[in-house]
Design a protein around this motif. Structure first.
Motif, mmCIF file in Angstrom:
data_model
loop_
_atom_site.group_PDB
_atom_site.id
_atom_site.type_symbol
_atom_site.label_atom_id
_atom_site.label_comp_id
_atom_site.label_asym_id
_atom_site.label_seq_id
_atom_site.Cartn_x
_atom_site.Cartn_y
_atom_site.Cartn_z
ATOM 1 N N ASN B 174 0.796 -1.227 0.000
ATOM 2 C CA ASN B 174 0.000 0.000 0.000
ATOM 3 C C ASN B 174 0.830 1.279 0.000
ATOM 4 O O ASN B 174 0.387 2.312 -0.483
ATOM 5 N N LYS B 175 2.036 1.226 0.531
ATOM 6 C CA LYS B 175 2.832 2.457 0.669
ATOM 7 C C LYS B 175 3.922 2.519 -0.412
ATOM 8 O O LYS B 175 4.665 1.557 -0.602
ATOM 9 N N VAL B 176 3.987 3.680 -1.067
ATOM 10 C CA VAL B 176 4.901 3.832 -2.201
ATOM 11 C C VAL B 176 5.846 5.009 -1.978
ATOM 12 O O VAL B 176 5.426 6.074 -1.536
ATOM 13 N N ALA B 177 7.119 4.794 -2.268
ATOM 14 C CA ALA B 177 8.082 5.899 -2.322
ATOM 15 C C ALA B 177 8.493 6.087 -3.775
ATOM 16 O O ALA B 177 8.831 5.122 -4.457
ATOM 17 N N LEU B 178 8.444 7.334 -4.241
ATOM 18 C CA LEU B 178 8.756 7.615 -5.640
ATOM 19 C C LEU B 178 9.871 8.649 -5.724
ATOM 20 O O LEU B 178 9.785 9.709 -5.087
ATOM 21 N N VAL B 179 10.891 8.335 -6.486
ATOM 22 C CA VAL B 179 11.992 9.285 -6.687
ATOM 23 C C VAL B 179 12.245 9.416 -8.177
ATOM 24 O O VAL B 179 12.008 8.480 -8.943
ATOM 25 N N GLY B 180 12.731 10.581 -8.580
ATOM 26 C CA GLY B 180 12.980 10.774 -10.007
ATOM 27 C C GLY B 180 13.994 11.848 -10.284
ATOM 28 O O GLY B 180 14.139 12.812 -9.524
ATOM 29 N N LEU B 181 14.692 11.670 -11.378
ATOM 30 C CA LEU B 181 15.678 12.653 -11.813
ATOM 31 C C LEU B 181 14.962 13.873 -12.394
ATOM 32 O O LEU B 181 13.908 13.750 -12.991
ATOM 33 N N GLU B 182 15.566 15.049 -12.201
ATOM 34 C CA GLU B 182 15.026 16.283 -12.787
ATOM 35 C C GLU B 182 15.330 16.295 -14.279
ATOM 36 O O GLU B 182 16.336 16.833 -14.734
ATOM 37 N N SER B 183 14.459 15.669 -15.031
ATOM 38 C CA SER B 183 14.644 15.584 -16.475
ATOM 39 C C SER B 183 13.270 15.347 -17.089
ATOM 40 O O SER B 183 12.384 14.812 -16.421
ATOM 41 N N ASP B 230 6.372 0.006 0.944
ATOM 42 C CA ASP B 230 6.388 -1.368 0.440
ATOM 43 C C ASP B 230 7.030 -1.403 -0.945
ATOM 44 O O ASP B 230 7.604 -2.400 -1.353
ATOM 45 N N VAL B 231 6.845 -0.299 -1.666
ATOM 46 C CA VAL B 231 7.341 -0.216 -3.043
ATOM 47 C C VAL B 231 8.241 1.009 -3.178
ATOM 48 O O VAL B 231 7.877 2.106 -2.737
ATOM 49 N N VAL B 232 9.409 0.830 -3.774
ATOM 50 C CA VAL B 232 10.241 1.976 -4.162
ATOM 51 C C VAL B 232 10.314 1.965 -5.678
ATOM 52 O O VAL B 232 10.704 0.968 -6.281
ATOM 53 N N LEU B 233 9.917 3.074 -6.273
ATOM 54 C CA LEU B 233 9.920 3.175 -7.726
ATOM 55 C C LEU B 233 10.747 4.394 -8.122
ATOM 56 O O LEU B 233 10.449 5.510 -7.708
ATOM 57 N N GLY B 234 11.785 4.153 -8.903
ATOM 58 C CA GLY B 234 12.653 5.251 -9.336
ATOM 59 C C GLY B 234 12.503 5.506 -10.820
ATOM 60 O O GLY B 234 12.650 4.586 -11.626
#
Lengths: 286, 398
Positions: B174-183, B230-234
């Motif tokens: 249920n819990k998601v962490a999202l990270v992303g490059l500035e592009s 629970d989920v890390v999405l990059g």
């Protein structure tokens, strides 16, 4: 516990920064020139380490003494045959040396590109962390930090407590005075440049186990090192250690609380603030 | 006014000479054009942070051109790929495309690698009205009315890792962490995944962006760890994909599901991370078991020519040449308007699937499927009909 972990992460990162910046600082402190090829030496040593570790299967740390000596000798030769004649001949030696090292950085990057291509690479080594009382100590950064501390302490002791080191300091403070005391200033400069390049190579060996690296990363390291020595005081060895640790700490805190962009921009923001608040800091220390 | 016969004769002779000369010149030009190669211009990020993936696109394009020539070229002429290194910089790419169009006078264009660089050159492409397939630009907002000469050659950025959150949600995460490059690409991907998480009713417990070069990912990794996702999405490219995976491990955290968009499909990724790469999820718009025309021959030729297996960046580069060739042959022309009209109105079979785009050039045919690294080997997880195994969880980070 969180603050302690941030402190640990920041100090470990700062340890790596010490190594990246101290070599540039040594060359600037003694010769008064900003070595724009600094990052080139770091990536060249780093990529050689990658090649060595992946082809031999041995620890990349074996390369450390070899890189220090080989690149140090190369640095001494560069100083003797490229930098020194320029310093003696040119009226604006500082500007000419900037142009020379700028050109040299292109040569080094191109050399690395031809030898290893343009891909980002890193060595899968020391990827774990040490745990102590609930705190994680990044293994690669810990080892880098230990080496940085040893190298910085050795440099400090050598500069302040040995005759050759004092000669080097004397030559940096007053070349004419040093000459009148019988110090071979040309030789001292060659030694300083050689050691500076050797230290940059040592930094490269340790950086490749921490970060993914490519030839084109060279300028990023030069810029980072320049920001650190500017913050710490140009030519000020202890100042650079303090600036490296503080910067690592500040980035660790900023990155945690305000995200990656804050962590990225912080060194340049700090540099701007210091330039405005303490312009006298950008004069070479006596 | 009277003109003497002799003068008329002289004038007539002169006109005839000019006409004859013109015919000879035209004939010579036609002969030259018939013999001259058709030049396809492009830039590729051979250096810079995008290089690891971009060089595969270049290899795919180079192979596409070699295969076209082996089959007699286009319109009876050889095909030549003329490219420059844009150093992963949009500014450099703009200068180089200007050179390709106005100085090198290339006949056809292919776009650069990445949405970031493509956004930089898009106005130029439209100014010179060059029908340009963009093999590396997945951001859908490029393909709008004002940019009608840009044609998407790859699946949309909104489809990257689109299978991960539904899969995790179905399994109770249920819990998601999202990270992303500035592009451009990574931000579009990040927005799409955030919207998807909300749509699924999942809680976004951490979200941040960062710029490259990033000195250290440990603060971000620590923040992710303390958010207990629970989920890390990059939404990543190669260098940051490596950095984040390594930092998470060093901070002692392994989420149940861990996905990164660009990076894990490159052989260098597995080499750089070793066992840490295992069970990382990623995506691809092409795979070796796709039953598409010419796919087996493409894999064999690529492996033989470059000594490594292709990835999907290579496949989109190759497909770009396939589509250009199909359009040139079908229209018997290098006229940009005719080429554009053909590509927009036809479905062209390629190795990555049917190449079909909307009226503004937005890709409708290709889609990103999910892959996972299992015991150091990438395996296709979706679609079910082509899957090479089942998704293994949890990500162990070792």
């Amino acid at each position: 516990m969180l603050l302690l972990q941030l402190l640990v992460n920041g100090i470990l990162l700062g340890g790596l920064y010490v190594l990246i910046a101290q070599s540039l600082n040594l060359i600037f402190g003694v010769m008064g020139i900003v070595n724009l090829a600094h990052g080139g030496f770091i990536v060249l040593a780093g990529l050689f380490t990658y090649w060595f570790a992946t082809t031999s299967g041995l620890s990349p740390l074996f390369v450390l003494p070899l890189a220090f000596v080989a690149m140090g000798l190369a640095g001494a030769l560069i100083e003797r045959f490229l930098v020194e004649p320029l310093m003696l001949r040119e009226r604006r030696a500082d500007l000419a040396s900037l142009m020379l090292t700028f050109g040299l950085s292109f040569v080094l990057v191109q050399l690395a590109l031809n030898l290893w291509g343009s891909d980002f690479v890193s060595v899968p080594y020391l990827q774990s962390s040490y745990r102590f009382r609930g705190l994680n100590f990044d293994a690669a950064l810990s080892i880098s930090g230990v080496f940085a501390a040893v190298i910085s302490a050795s440099l400090y002791v050598w500069l302040n407590y040995t005759l050759s080191g004092k000669s080097l300091l004397a030559a940096s403070q007053s070349p004419t005075g040093a000459l009148s005391c019988g110090i071979d200033v040309g030789r001292v400069r060659m030694v300083a440049f050689g050691i500076g390049v050797g230290l940059a190579a040592a930094a490269g060996v340790l950086v490749i186990v921490v970060l993914a690296l490519a030839p084109q990363s060279a300028n990023d390291f030069t810029l980072l090192a320049f920001v650190i020595i500017a913050l710490g005081g140009l030519g000020n060895y202890l100042g650079v250690v303090a600036a490296s640790l503080l910067l690592g700490l500040a980035q660790s805190v900023a990155g945690y609380f305000w995200g990656g962009n804050a962590e990225y921009v912080l060194p340049y923001l700090l540099l701007l603030l210091v330039m405005v608040a303490r312009p006298q800091r950008f004069r070479q220390s006596p | 006014m009277r003109v003497s016969r002799s003068r008329l004769g002289a004038l007539g002779s002169a006109v005839l000479s000019i006409l004859a000369g013109g015919v000879v010149f035209a004939a010579a030009s036609a002969a030259h054009a018939a013999g001259a190669p058709i030049v396809v211009g492009a830039t590729v990020s051979e250096t810079g942070p995008l290089a690891a993936d971009a060089v595969f696109q270049l290899k795919g394009e180079a192979l596409g051109v070699a295969v076209a020539n082996a089959h007699g070229g286009w319109l009876g002429r050889k095909v030549l790929l003329k490219y420059y290194d844009d150093k992963s910089s949009p500014g450099t790419a703009v200068r180089l495309y200007q050179r390709l169009i106005t100085e090198d006078k290339v006949n056809l264009l292919l776009g650069p690698y990445s949405s970031l660089v493509t956004i930089g050159i898009a106005p130029l492409i439209n100014k010179y009205k060059m029908a340009t397939i963009e093999p590396g630009a997945s951001v859908p907002t490029i393909y709008v009315k004002g940019n009608k000469w840009n044609i998407q050659g790859i699946a949309s950025s909104t489809t990257y890792l689109k299978q991960l959150l539904p899969l995790a949600h179905k399994a109770g995460a249920n819990k998601v962490a999202l990270v992303g490059l500035e592009s451009a690409f990574t931000l579009a991907c990040l927005d799409a995944r955030v919207a998807q998480a909300k749509q699924l009713g999942m809680k976004v417990v951490y979200r941040t962006t960062y710029a490259l070069p990033m000195p250290d990912f440990s603060p971000i990794a620590l923040a992710i760890k303390n958010a207990h996702p629970d989920v890390v999405l990059g939404c990543t490219y190669y260098p940051d994909a490596v950095g984040i995976a390594r930092a998470l491990h060093q901070q002692g955290f392994a989420p149940k599901y861990f996905g990164e968009t660009v990076g894990p499909v490159e052989p260098a990724f597995i080499k750089a991370l070793g066992p840490l790469a295992n069970r990382i999820l990623s995506n691809t718009s092409w795979w070796h078991n796709y039953k598409t025309p010419g796919n087996k021959a493409f894999i064999a030729a690529f492996t033989k020519k470059f000594g490594i297996a292709p990835d999907y960046h290579a496949a989109v580069g190759y497909s770009g040449i396939e589509v250009l060739g199909a359009a040139v042959k079908a229209t018997h022309s290098l006229n940009q308007a005719k080429l554009r009209a053909y590509i927009l109105s036809h479905t062209v079979p390629t190795i990555q699937g049917p190449f079909k785009v909307s009226r503004y050039g937005l890709m409708l045919g290709a889609s990103q499927e999910m892959v996972q690294i299992q015991n150091g080997v990438l395996k296709l997880m979706t679609p079910p009909s082509l899957a090479e195994g089942k998704v293994l969880v949890p990500y162990t980070g070792s």
